[in-house]
Design a protein around this motif. Structure first.
Motif, PDB file in Angstrom:
ATOM      1  N   PHE A 102       0.832  -1.206   0.000  1.00 59.30           N
ATOM      2  CA  PHE A 102       0.000   0.000   0.000  1.00 59.30           C
ATOM      3  C   PHE A 102       0.860   1.246   0.000  1.00 59.30           C
ATOM      4  CE2 PHE A 102      -2.492  -3.414   1.708  1.00 59.30           C
ATOM      5  CZ  PHE A 102      -3.638  -3.316   0.939  1.00 59.30           C
TER       6      PHE A 102
ATOM      7  N   MET B  53      -0.824   5.483   2.001  1.00 57.39           N
ATOM      8  CA  MET B  53      -1.936   5.228   2.913  1.00 57.39           C
ATOM      9  C   MET B  53      -1.474   5.224   4.373  1.00 57.39           C
ATOM     10  SD  MET B  53      -4.189   2.357   0.961  1.00 57.39           S
ATOM     11  CE  MET B  53      -5.642   2.433   1.964  1.00 57.39           C
TER      12      MET B  53
ATOM     13  N   PRO C 114     -14.165   6.116  -1.339  1.00 59.44           N
ATOM     14  CA  PRO C 114     -14.665   5.980  -2.710  1.00 59.44           C
ATOM     15  C   PRO C 114     -14.235   4.657  -3.354  1.00 59.44           C
ATOM     16  CG  PRO C 114     -12.786   7.456  -2.645  1.00 59.44           C
ATOM     17  CD  PRO C 114     -13.103   7.138  -1.226  1.00 59.44           C
ATOM     18  N   VAL C 115     -14.826   4.343  -4.485  1.00 61.19           N
ATOM     19  CA  VAL C 115     -14.516   3.071  -5.161  1.00 61.19           C
ATOM     20  C   VAL C 115     -13.049   3.007  -5.561  1.00 61.19           C
ATOM     21  CG1 VAL C 115     -16.834   2.673  -6.086  1.00 61.19           C
ATOM     22  CG2 VAL C 115     -15.195   3.991  -7.407  1.00 61.19           C
ATOM     23  N   GLY C 116     -12.500   1.840  -5.377  1.00 60.14           N
ATOM     24  CA  GLY C 116     -11.123   1.616  -5.813  1.00 60.14           C
ATOM     25  C   GLY C 116     -10.068   2.312  -4.978  1.00 60.14           C
TER      26      GLY C 116
ATOM     27  N   LYS D 241     -10.056  -0.260  -0.093  1.00 60.39           N
ATOM     28  CA  LYS D 241     -10.691  -0.792   1.126  1.00 60.39           C
ATOM     29  C   LYS D 241     -10.671  -2.315   1.144  1.00 60.39           C
ATOM     30  CE  LYS D 241     -14.625   1.159   0.116  1.00 60.39           C
ATOM     31  NZ  LYS D 241     -14.306   1.804  -1.173  1.00 60.39           N
ATOM     32  N   SER D 242     -11.114  -2.920   0.051  1.00 65.48           N
ATOM     33  CA  SER D 242     -11.139  -4.385   0.007  1.00 65.48           C
ATOM     34  C   SER D 242      -9.725  -4.957   0.069  1.00 65.48           C
ATOM     35  CB  SER D 242     -11.817  -4.883  -1.266  1.00 65.48           C
ATOM     36  OG  SER D 242     -13.132  -4.416  -1.330  1.00 65.48           O
TER      37      SER D 242
ATOM     38  N   GLU E 186     -19.314  -4.278   2.074  1.00 62.57           N
ATOM     39  CA  GLU E 186     -20.361  -3.280   1.792  1.00 62.57           C
ATOM     40  C   GLU E 186     -21.498  -3.385   2.799  1.00 62.57           C
ATOM     41  OE1 GLU E 186     -21.209  -3.246  -2.386  1.00 62.57           O
ATOM     42  OE2 GLU E 186     -19.109  -3.680  -2.820  1.00 62.57           O
TER      43      GLU E 186
ATOM     44  N   MET F 108       0.497  -2.911  -9.839  1.00 62.94           N
ATOM     45  CA  MET F 108      -0.536  -3.641 -10.562  1.00 62.94           C
ATOM     46  C   MET F 108      -0.018  -4.213 -11.884  1.00 62.94           C
ATOM     47  SD  MET F 108      -3.762  -1.226  -9.868  1.00 62.94           S
ATOM     48  CE  MET F 108      -5.107  -1.764  -8.881  1.00 62.94           C
TER      49      MET F 108
ATOM     50  N   THR G 178      -8.471   4.306  -9.083  1.00 63.45           N
ATOM     51  CA  THR G 178      -7.328   3.522  -9.556  1.00 63.45           C
ATOM     52  C   THR G 178      -7.765   2.522 -10.627  1.00 63.45           C
ATOM     53  OG1 THR G 178      -7.768   2.118  -7.665  1.00 63.45           O
ATOM     54  CG2 THR G 178      -5.898   3.575  -7.502  1.00 63.45           C
ATOM     55  N   ARG G 179      -8.947   1.972 -10.423  1.00 62.05           N
ATOM     56  CA  ARG G 179      -9.441   0.964 -11.364  1.00 62.05           C
ATOM     57  C   ARG G 179      -9.651   1.555 -12.762  1.00 62.05           C
ATOM     58  NH1 ARG G 179     -13.727  -0.824  -8.028  1.00 62.05           N
ATOM     59  NH2 ARG G 179     -12.484  -1.961  -6.513  1.00 62.05           N
TER      60      ARG G 179
END
Ligand SMILES: Nc1ncnc2c1ncn2[C@@H]1O[C@H](COP(=O)(O)OP(=O)(O)OP(=O)(O)O)[C@@H](O)[C@H]1O
Ligand SMILES: [Mg+2]
Length: 641
Positions: free
Chosen positions: A83, A86, A116-118, A121-122, A261, A343, A419-420
């Protein structure tokens, strides 16, 4: 023996490490010598992560003071390679675990990652869970909850035992183990068998995941298990043998229960979560007693779900039990670049050629899309300031306080390009390339295409297109022009250093009102005004500003030398820029002609191929990408000539 069989057997024997197995008395003997083996879930998780190594960042150092706002920051080795940018999030998370480990109020709270998405978190949750995988723990044999064996000790004896063992004991055994104790061990708990297991997400031991479920398919048995219908005929209703304690809170006991979620679930469903935190117990199906639960509850959600949930006042009880940590997007360019490096490294494209500046350009887009405009500076400058770069204006390093910028943009990092999104654009540019490479040029195109196709909101779409087509394109052309000119200059660094030295000599003598001594002839002469001016004008230092600039440079260098530091042409930002610009300007015309011309004479041909060679050897291009950027430069730079 077959090679395969050999391999399989070797692996198996390695895995068959001696595991503890014995009676409860054996267990007590073992614990007596190792009381630190007894710990609750939060503590175990905290220590497991810390065991990988922890470092404290010196936040007083100039580099970090602004970024972390003076907060004390630690870096945890366990997250370091995975990471980027962060640190603040991870520090908050570890602070939560630490207080929970000390049985503070946090041990009775749900940890919620919101962002936010991406934003990771996951990925963060996955990584945290993985830290437990393979760690061993002890529990009662045949216990679906894999409870701590010390819970066998009756209340009346606990104080003495705690003192003897130097541990504290919490909770009670499950109804299933209770039934076994009474019926199979005749109540003689000292004989109860204790075994050692390892945490395993796939094996559903100590790590459980609750996916979001819609109202129809939602069934609380996912959390607390069921009654086995086939056994209901065999045993009376309240017999624990009918229980299948395989819900998330049973499986995740002593480890982690993750809620994916979380607020997509109905509120009734979440009440079990509430009981689990508040009382450290969860209901069982049917008419049985509640069971003890000790585990880290880790949930995540995005902002709109959070806002919707928060706005219902009936949810207050749950809100009160939540420690929320915001997980914003990365706003530092160099950190964002590392995400894509990681990635790509892990994808099938890891061997593809990534031309210089490609990931930087892609990251510039995502970072800038996340920044709020300010009237203190333009967006590009803001991005550079966040990235810790020195901004030079009129011969001085521009002083804009990161803290001021951050204070006026509180919500920053919670929206923008994910990021996605960028990763998809990189992937598609790579797939489209027939030369197994990507360059900033086709990545910008790919991003533009994707924005047009996927960003429906018109305002956002036009903002993003402006960033790509104007700000980033212009910045890239600037980078490119400089790079091509640099590649054109033989022994660039030496030339820059020599210009720097000459300037410094002259500026020093000018400031101290003395003569410059020629290094070879030892002749003395007045400082070379014309030369100094030609350097200074590169960064807009003219007229009365010159004297100040010269004495600033001199003072800066002296103070560095006094401190025993070495100086080179990069030491003083403004002068470095001036020297570089001077050099670049000196070859601009010729590099333009050589790059642009369709038919080159022999001399130009040689210059051109030398430049390509330098681009490959010193600037990490390959043949194809060097050709491509040069073509792009000749079509887009130097238009007017
Ligand atoms: N700061 C970061 N450092 C390293 N990797 C990151 C970072 N931010 C995002 N990623 C990577 O981006 C990808 C997407 O992240 P992830 O799926 O965890 O996002 P999310 O927050 O769960 O999004 P969603 O809300 O859509 O589920 C992951 O592969 C993750 O590793
Ligand atoms: Mg996710």
């Amino acid at each position: 023996m077959s090679k395969f069989l050999d391999l399989i057997k070797k692996q198996r024997s390695k895995k068959k490490k001696e595991k503890f197995e014995g009676t409860f008395i054996d267990y007590l003997e073992m614990i007596k010598d190792n009381p630190d083996k007894i710990k609750l879930a939060h503590k175990r998780l905290y220590e497991t992560i810390c065991d990988h190594g922890v470092e404290t960042i010196d936040v007083d150092s100039e580099k970090y003071r602004d970024i972390f706002n003076g907060d004390k920051i630690r870096t945890y080795d366990y997250f370091k390679e995975e990471f980027f940018g962060m640190e603040s999030v991870i520090n908050k998370l570890m602070r939560y675990l630490k207080s929970a480990a000390h049985k503070g109020e946090e041990s009775r709270q749900v940890l919620l990652l919101m962002g936010p998405v991406g934003a990771g978190k996951s990925a963060l949750t996955e990584h945290i869970k993985r830290s437990l995988d393979g760690q061993s723990y002890f529990h009662l044999e045949g216990d679906p909850q894999r409870g701590e064996p010390l819970q066998l000790i009756p209340r009346s004896l606990r104080k003495d035992m705690e003192a003897l063992l130097d541990v504290s004991i919490e909770g009670d055994i499950s109804p299933v183990s209770r039934w076994k104790l009474l019926n199979e061990y005749d109540g003689e708990y000292e004989n109860f068998k204790v075994v050692e297991s390892t945490f395993s997400q796939r094996g559903r031991r100590g790590i459980a995941v609750v996916p979001p479920m819609d109202a129809n398919s939602q069934d609380v048995s996912v959390l607390i298990g069921t009654e086995d219908i086939s056994k209901l005929d065999l045993y009376p209703e309240d017999d624990p043998r009918v229980l299948s304690l395989n819900g998330a809170f049973n499986v995740g006991n002593r480890g982690i229960v993750e809620f994916v979620e979380v607020f997509k679930n109905e509120i009734e469903f979440l009440h079990t979560m509430l009981t689990a935190t508040q009382e450290k117990r969860v209901p069982t199906p049917g008419k049985h007693d509640m069971v003890f639960f000790d585990g880290v509850i880790l949930a995540h959600c995005n902002e709109s779900e959070w806002n919707r949930f928060k706005s219902e006042h009936t949810n207050e009880a749950i809100l009160d039990r939540v420690v929320k940590i915001n997980v914003p997007y990365v706003l530092e360019l160099h950190q964002e670049m590392k995400i894509y490096q990681k990635m790509i490294q892990r994808s099938d494209f890891r061997n593809a050629h990534i031309a210089p500046h490609t990931l930087k350009i892609a990251s510039m887009f995502s970072v800038m899309s996340r920044l709020k405009p300010t009237n203190k500076c333009d967006l590009l400058t803001k991005m550079k300031i966040y990235n810790g770069e020195a901004i030079i204006e009129k011969g001085r390093v521009k002083k804009v306080d990161i803290k001021d910028l951050k204070d006026e943009a509180k919500h920053e990092g919670m929206e923008g390009i994910s990021t996605r999104f960028v990763m998809k654009a990189l992937d598609s540019a790579l797939s489209d390339s027939d030369k197994d490479m990507i360059t900033p040029i086709n990545v910008i195109d790919s991003l533009i295409k994707q924005v047009k196709e996927q960003i429906i909101d018109e305002e956002a779409s036009s903002k993003y297109l402006e960033i790509l087509q104007k700000i980033i394109r212009e910045e890239y052309l600037r980078i490119l022009e400089t790079e091509i000119a640099k590649a054109f200059i033989t022994a660039y660094e030496e030339q820059a250093q020599s210009l720097f030295d000459t300037y410094l000599d002259n500026a020093e003598c000018y400031t101290t009102n003395s003569k410059v001594k020629d290094k070879i002839t030892r002749e003395e002469r007045a400082p070379d005004e014309k030369f100094m001016k030609s350097i200074e004008e590169m960064i807009g230092v003219v007229g009365s500003a010159r004297d100040g600039f010269r004495s600033d440079v001199t003072a800066f260098m002296f103070s560095k030398l006094r401190r025993g530091e070495t100086v080179n042409y990069k030491s003083y930002g403004p002068l470095c820029e001036a020297v570089e610009q001077y050099l670049i300007t000196s070859v601009k015309d010729i590099s333009r002609i050589v790059t642009k011309s369709k038919s080159r004479d022999d001399n130009q041909k040689k210059k051109y191929s030398d430049m390509i060679q330098t681009l490959i050897e010193d600037y990490h291009y390959n043949e194809n990408s060097a050709e491509e950027i040069l073509t792009y430069a000749s079509n887009n730079l130097w238009r007017d000539s």
